[in-house]
Design an enzyme around this catalytic site. Structure first.
Site, PDB file in Angstrom:
ATOM      1  N   LYS A  53      -7.100  14.628  -5.651  1.00 40.44           N
ATOM      2  CA  LYS A  53      -5.966  14.728  -6.577  1.00 40.44           C
ATOM      3  C   LYS A  53      -5.346  16.130  -6.506  1.00 40.44           C
ATOM      4  CE  LYS A  53      -4.710  12.050  -9.230  1.00 40.44           C
ATOM      5  NZ  LYS A  53      -3.701  10.957  -9.120  1.00 40.44           N
ATOM      6  N   TYR A  97     -13.076  13.075  -5.615  1.00 43.41           N
ATOM      7  CA  TYR A  97     -11.929  12.538  -6.371  1.00 43.41           C
ATOM      8  C   TYR A  97     -10.992  13.665  -6.795  1.00 43.41           C
ATOM      9  CZ  TYR A  97      -9.209  11.212 -10.461  1.00 43.41           C
ATOM     10  OH  TYR A  97      -8.169  11.054 -11.358  1.00 43.41           O
ATOM     11  N   ALA A 121      -3.978   5.196  -7.112  1.00 48.96           N
ATOM     12  CA  ALA A 121      -5.017   6.139  -6.688  1.00 48.96           C
ATOM     13  C   ALA A 121      -6.367   5.444  -6.747  1.00 48.96           C
ATOM     14  CB  ALA A 121      -5.038   7.356  -7.625  1.00 48.96           C
ATOM     15  N   THR A 176      -4.491  14.695 -12.944  1.00 45.04           N
ATOM     16  CA  THR A 176      -5.633  14.752 -13.857  1.00 45.04           C
ATOM     17  C   THR A 176      -5.996  16.189 -14.213  1.00 45.04           C
ATOM     18  OG1 THR A 176      -8.010  14.323 -13.939  1.00 45.04           O
ATOM     19  CG2 THR A 176      -7.069  14.581 -11.767  1.00 45.04           C
ATOM     20  N   ASP A 177      -6.673  16.346 -15.367  1.00 40.43           N
ATOM     21  CA  ASP A 177      -7.191  17.680 -15.724  1.00 40.43           C
ATOM     22  C   ASP A 177      -8.380  18.081 -14.846  1.00 40.43           C
ATOM     23  OD1 ASP A 177      -9.096  15.919 -16.754  1.00 40.43           O
ATOM     24  OD2 ASP A 177      -9.136  16.799 -18.765  1.00 40.43           O
ATOM     25  N   GLU A 178      -8.968  17.094 -14.111  1.00 44.01           N
ATOM     26  CA  GLU A 178     -10.173  17.398 -13.330  1.00 44.01           C
ATOM     27  C   GLU A 178      -9.893  18.382 -12.194  1.00 44.01           C
ATOM     28  OE1 GLU A 178     -12.929  14.371 -12.328  1.00 44.01           O
ATOM     29  OE2 GLU A 178     -12.593  13.263 -14.173  1.00 44.01           O
ATOM     30  N   ARG A 216     -15.629  15.708 -22.814  1.00 45.03           N
ATOM     31  CA  ARG A 216     -14.333  15.255 -22.320  1.00 45.03           C
ATOM     32  C   ARG A 216     -13.343  15.303 -23.480  1.00 45.03           C
ATOM     33  NH1 ARG A 216     -16.767  16.263 -18.456  1.00 45.03           N
ATOM     34  NH2 ARG A 216     -17.130  15.033 -16.569  1.00 45.03           N
ATOM     35  N   TYR A 224     -25.510   9.938 -18.580  1.00 43.94           N
ATOM     36  CA  TYR A 224     -25.882  10.857 -17.502  1.00 43.94           C
ATOM     37  C   TYR A 224     -26.389  12.196 -18.078  1.00 43.94           C
ATOM     38  CZ  TYR A 224     -22.948   7.899 -14.383  1.00 43.94           C
ATOM     39  OH  TYR A 224     -22.385   6.868 -13.672  1.00 43.94           O
ATOM     40  N   PRO A 251     -24.094  14.019  -9.523  1.00 47.36           N
ATOM     41  CA  PRO A 251     -24.045  15.281  -8.766  1.00 47.36           C
ATOM     42  C   PRO A 251     -22.710  15.994  -9.007  1.00 47.36           C
ATOM     43  CG  PRO A 251     -24.651  13.436  -7.327  1.00 47.36           C
ATOM     44  CD  PRO A 251     -24.237  12.845  -8.647  1.00 47.36           C
ATOM     45  N   ASP A 259       0.863  -1.186   0.000  1.00 45.12           N
ATOM     46  CA  ASP A 259       0.000   0.000   0.000  1.00 45.12           C
ATOM     47  C   ASP A 259       0.901   1.239   0.000  1.00 45.12           C
ATOM     48  OD1 ASP A 259      -1.727   2.076   0.818  1.00 45.12           O
ATOM     49  OD2 ASP A 259      -2.953   0.693   1.991  1.00 45.12           O
TER      50      ASP A 259
HETATM   51  P1  NAD Z   1      -7.095   2.559 -11.958  1.00 42.33           P
HETATM   52  O1  NAD Z   1      -8.185   2.813 -10.993  1.00 42.33           O
HETATM   53  O2  NAD Z   1      -7.343   1.745 -13.168  1.00 42.33           O
HETATM   54  O3  NAD Z   1      -5.858   1.867 -11.194  1.00 42.33           O
HETATM   55  C1  NAD Z   1      -5.398   2.319  -9.948  1.00 42.33           C
HETATM   56  C2  NAD Z   1      -4.360   1.312  -9.449  1.00 42.33           C
HETATM   57  O4  NAD Z   1      -3.864   1.782  -8.183  1.00 42.33           O
HETATM   58  C3  NAD Z   1      -4.930  -0.086  -9.205  1.00 42.33           C
HETATM   59  O5  NAD Z   1      -4.019  -1.065  -9.686  1.00 42.33           O
HETATM   60  C4  NAD Z   1      -5.027  -0.176  -7.694  1.00 42.33           C
HETATM   61  O6  NAD Z   1      -4.907  -1.496  -7.183  1.00 42.33           O
HETATM   62  C5  NAD Z   1      -3.879   0.706  -7.256  1.00 42.33           C
HETATM   63  N1  NAD Z   1      -4.043   1.258  -5.913  1.00 42.33           N
HETATM   64  C6  NAD Z   1      -5.146   1.884  -5.412  1.00 42.33           C
HETATM   65  N2  NAD Z   1      -4.933   2.254  -4.142  1.00 42.33           N
HETATM   66  C7  NAD Z   1      -3.647   1.883  -3.847  1.00 42.33           C
HETATM   67  C8  NAD Z   1      -2.840   2.018  -2.685  1.00 42.33           C
HETATM   68  N3  NAD Z   1      -3.297   2.603  -1.575  1.00 42.33           N
HETATM   69  N4  NAD Z   1      -1.586   1.539  -2.727  1.00 42.33           N
HETATM   70  C9  NAD Z   1      -1.111   0.922  -3.840  1.00 42.33           C
HETATM   71  N5  NAD Z   1      -1.842   0.757  -4.947  1.00 42.33           N
HETATM   72  C10 NAD Z   1      -3.103   1.237  -4.954  1.00 42.33           C
HETATM   73  O7  NAD Z   1      -6.522   3.997 -12.329  1.00 42.33           O
HETATM   74  P2  NAD Z   1      -6.040   4.589 -13.738  1.00 42.33           P
HETATM   75  O8  NAD Z   1      -7.228   4.998 -14.512  1.00 42.33           O
HETATM   76  O9  NAD Z   1      -5.037   3.699 -14.314  1.00 42.33           O
HETATM   77  O10 NAD Z   1      -5.340   5.931 -13.248  1.00 42.33           O
HETATM   78  C11 NAD Z   1      -3.971   5.935 -12.843  1.00 42.33           C
HETATM   79  C12 NAD Z   1      -3.578   7.352 -12.425  1.00 42.33           C
HETATM   80  O11 NAD Z   1      -3.763   8.238 -13.515  1.00 42.33           O
HETATM   81  C13 NAD Z   1      -4.434   7.897 -11.277  1.00 42.33           C
HETATM   82  O12 NAD Z   1      -3.600   8.642 -10.429  1.00 42.33           O
HETATM   83  C14 NAD Z   1      -5.426   8.820 -11.968  1.00 42.33           C
HETATM   84  O13 NAD Z   1      -5.818   9.868 -11.115  1.00 42.33           O
HETATM   85  C15 NAD Z   1      -4.582   9.335 -13.128  1.00 42.33           C
HETATM   86  N6  NAD Z   1      -5.368   9.721 -14.318  1.00 42.33           N
HETATM   87  C16 NAD Z   1      -6.266   8.856 -14.871  1.00 42.33           C
HETATM   88  C17 NAD Z   1      -6.953   9.229 -16.024  1.00 42.33           C
HETATM   89  C18 NAD Z   1      -7.961   8.302 -16.683  1.00 42.33           C
HETATM   90  O14 NAD Z   1      -8.655   8.735 -17.599  1.00 42.33           O
HETATM   91  N7  NAD Z   1      -8.063   7.045 -16.278  1.00 42.33           N
HETATM   92  C19 NAD Z   1      -6.719  10.487 -16.591  1.00 42.33           C
HETATM   93  C20 NAD Z   1      -5.795  11.339 -15.999  1.00 42.33           C
HETATM   94  C21 NAD Z   1      -5.115  10.948 -14.855  1.00 42.33           C
HETATM   95  O1  DAU Z   2     -10.372  13.777 -16.951  1.00 43.61           O
HETATM   96  C1  DAU Z   2      -9.563  12.769 -16.414  1.00 43.61           C
HETATM   97  C2  DAU Z   2     -10.394  11.850 -15.563  1.00 43.61           C
HETATM   98  O2  DAU Z   2     -11.181  11.066 -16.458  1.00 43.61           O
HETATM   99  C3  DAU Z   2      -9.584  10.955 -14.632  1.00 43.61           C
HETATM  100  O3  DAU Z   2      -8.899  11.758 -13.716  1.00 43.61           O
HETATM  101  C4  DAU Z   2     -10.506   9.969 -13.898  1.00 43.61           C
HETATM  102  O4  DAU Z   2      -9.745   9.084 -13.091  1.00 43.61           O
HETATM  103  C5  DAU Z   2     -11.294   9.189 -14.931  1.00 43.61           C
HETATM  104  O5  DAU Z   2     -12.203   8.325 -14.271  1.00 43.61           O
HETATM  105  C6  DAU Z   2     -12.053  10.134 -15.861  1.00 43.61           C
HETATM  106  O6  DAU Z   2     -13.091  10.820 -15.131  1.00 43.61           O
HETATM  107  P1  DAU Z   2     -14.554  11.027 -15.775  1.00 43.61           P
HETATM  108  O7  DAU Z   2     -15.524  11.247 -14.681  1.00 43.61           O
HETATM  109  O8  DAU Z   2     -14.506  12.020 -16.882  1.00 43.61           O
HETATM  110  O9  DAU Z   2     -14.732   9.553 -16.438  1.00 43.61           O
HETATM  111  P2  DAU Z   2     -15.965   8.562 -16.551  1.00 43.61           P
HETATM  112  O10 DAU Z   2     -15.566   7.493 -17.493  1.00 43.61           O
HETATM  113  O11 DAU Z   2     -16.483   8.168 -15.208  1.00 43.61           O
HETATM  114  O12 DAU Z   2     -17.077   9.460 -17.237  1.00 43.61           O
HETATM  115  C7  DAU Z   2     -16.839  10.091 -18.480  1.00 43.61           C
HETATM  116  C8  DAU Z   2     -18.071  10.909 -18.803  1.00 43.61           C
HETATM  117  O13 DAU Z   2     -19.156  10.004 -19.066  1.00 43.61           O
HETATM  118  C9  DAU Z   2     -18.541  11.790 -17.669  1.00 43.61           C
HETATM  119  O14 DAU Z   2     -19.045  13.002 -18.192  1.00 43.61           O
HETATM  120  C10 DAU Z   2     -19.674  10.997 -17.008  1.00 43.61           C
HETATM  121  C11 DAU Z   2     -20.248  10.223 -18.170  1.00 43.61           C
HETATM  122  N1  DAU Z   2     -20.828   8.896 -17.836  1.00 43.61           N
HETATM  123  C12 DAU Z   2     -20.056   8.017 -17.128  1.00 43.61           C
HETATM  124  C13 DAU Z   2     -20.568   6.757 -16.808  1.00 43.61           C
HETATM  125  C14 DAU Z   2     -19.723   5.798 -16.007  1.00 43.61           C
HETATM  126  C15 DAU Z   2     -22.094   8.551 -18.279  1.00 43.61           C
HETATM  127  O15 DAU Z   2     -22.775   9.356 -18.940  1.00 43.61           O
HETATM  128  N2  DAU Z   2     -22.598   7.309 -17.952  1.00 43.61           N
HETATM  129  C16 DAU Z   2     -21.884   6.410 -17.220  1.00 43.61           C
HETATM  130  O16 DAU Z   2     -22.418   5.297 -16.934  1.00 43.61           O
END
Ligand code: NAD
Ligand code: DAU
Length: 357
Positions: free
Chosen positions: A162, A158, A82, A132-134, A222, A215, A291, A58
């Site tokens: 971050k 979230y 994360a 993240t850009d969020e 995005r 939603y 929300p 962890d």
């Molecule tokens: P993910 O949820 O797919 O994977 C997260 C990983 O972290 C998992 O393998 C999980 O087991 C591990 N983890 C969680 N808590 C932990 C802990 N306490 N200690 C050790 N390991 C732990 O995430 P992802 O989508 O691959 O995102 C990776 C990173 O990139 C995150 O920091 C996220 O904020 C960032 N990010 C993601 C996106 C996206 O679109 N997915 C975009 C921009 C930035």
């Molecule tokens: O912008 C980067 C981020 O993108 C990362 O930091 C996050 O870890 C990653 O989860 C993602 O966040 P979003 O909230 O944008 O991703 P998500 O796939 O959950 O949703 C994308 C868009 O789609 C968002 O506007 C919500 C919408 N959505 C999502 C789900 C799961 C729906 O309309 N229906 C759904 O069932």
């Protein structure tokens, strides 16, 4: 010398590890807690690779992290670990604060202790804070895209967690001189993404004939980036990024959610024999909004392009097609992640979302 990838069993982390080994860039240690989102099957093809090592731990456990740094002579840490799903952060924010904030604090302390012990050799060390850009909040329809100097206005637990991690990283650079670079990336998509996120969830549901829950009005925007391009950007930042800087990473591919879902329906229809796209489009159901749902994200990635020469190589259209194909070819992977916990999550998240269609 090794790199340490934390969270390497998740979506982006496992793509990063696979690409790193495929390119022959040296030893990589993957430290992951293996939450519901972490899946070692993603890395099955490299589990016996001589340059790959896995440690289950962890990031909140400072001693465990520091032991790995020392044992493997680590020269860079790339933190992907994360909690990442916005909807989950709305249902249960506590785990997000624990991993994303306290975990980042523990990681920073472990790295600080380790780098202090390296003496002059610590100058070459890097910690990449994958963010993240969020953190920048929501844009209006005519606002310019986020730049590295945009203010932080996180909307969800979230993105707030971050943002806190980013601030901690910045403070460790300014106060202790820790060699950190932060990246703020837009929405990723591609192989191995957990099917709670928009694109894999829609592919999964469509192939089962389940509703496609969009939603709100589906007009949220995005900026989509293929995961391999994100991994390439991180490698550039690791090699040439300036310490203490932040780099935005984006796909220059803004799409509304309904555009994405309709494109998925069309690609699925194209792959399926004999079916028109309406067979999938008919599954689209508008449901109660998330929300605090940010309306629009868009990323200005000029800094990383101008300084480091990075640009995305995959277009959204080709990347989406490639992604659909991967999920269709890897149905067993989807089934393997559909644990009891996953099904409970689907029930909890979608039962409450009344159809508004
Ligand atoms: P993910 O949820 O797919 O994977 C997260 C990983 O972290 C998992 O393998 C999980 O087991 C591990 N983890 C969680 N808590 C932990 C802990 N306490 N200690 C050790 N390991 C732990 O995430 P992802 O989508 O691959 O995102 C990776 C990173 O990139 C995150 O920091 C996220 O904020 C960032 N990010 C993601 C996106 C996206 O679109 N997915 C975009 C921009 C930035
Ligand atoms: O912008 C980067 C981020 O993108 C990362 O930091 C996050 O870890 C990653 O989860 C993602 O966040 P979003 O909230 O944008 O991703 P998500 O796939 O959950 O949703 C994308 C868009 O789609 C968002 O506007 C919500 C919408 N959505 C999502 C789900 C799961 C729906 O309309 N229906 C759904 O069932």
């Amino acid at each position: 010398m090794a790199i340490l990838v934390t969270g390497g069993a998740g979506f982006i982390g496992s793509n990063f590890v696979l690409d790193w080994l495929r390119l022959g860039l040296g030893p990589v240690v993957n430290l992951d807690k293996l939450t519901y989102a972490g899946n070692l099957k993603n890395l099955a093809s490299v589990s016996d690779h001589p340059d790959y090592h896995f440690v289950r731990a962890d990031i909140c456990d400072r001693d465990a992290v520091q032991a790995v740094l020392t044992e493997h002579d680590v020269m860079a840490v790339i933190n992907f670990a994360a909690e990442t799903h916005v909807d989950r952060s709305i249902h249960s924010p506590g785990e997000f604060l624990r991993t994303n904030v306290q975990g980042m604090f523990a990681l920073l302390e472990a790295v600080r202790g380790y780098v202090d012990g390296l003496g002059g050799d610590g100058d070459a060390f890097r910690l990449i804070n994958v963010s993240t850009d969020e953190v920048y909040g929501s844009l209006g329809p005519n606002d310019p895209p986020f730049t590295e100097t945009s203010g932080y206005y996180p909307s969800s637990p979230y993105s707030a967690s971050k943002a806190a991690a980013d601030h901690l990283c910045r403070s460790y650079f300014v106060t202790y001189g820790l060699p950190i670079v932060t990246t703020n990336c837009s929405n990723n998509y591609g192989p191995y993404q957990f099917p709670e996120k928009l694109i894999p969830l829609m592919i999964r549901n469509a192939t089962r004939g389940d509703e496609l829950p969009v939603y709100g009005d589906g007009g949220n925007v995005r900026d989509w980036l293929f995961v391999g391009d994100h991994c390439a950007a991180i490698r550039e930042v690791l090699e040439c990024g300036r310490v203490g800087e932040t780099y935005n990473i984006g796909g220059n591919a803004e799409r509304t959610n309904i555009e994405v879902v309709e494109a998925l329906c069309d690609i699925l229809a194209d792959f399926a024999d004999g079916g028109g796209s309406s067979r999938y489009r008919d599954l689209i159901t508008f449901v109660t909004d998330r929300p605090g749902h940010d309306r629009r994200y868009a990323v200005d990635a000029c800094k990383i392009r101008d300084e480091l020469g990075w640009e995305p190589t995959e277009s959204f259209e080709s990347g989406l097609r490639r992604t659909v194909k991967w999920y269709l070819d890897n149905e067993a992977w989807i089934q393997s992640v559909e644990t009891g916990e996953y099904r409970e999550w689907l029930d909890a998240n979608y039962e409450l979302r009344a159809s508004t269609s």
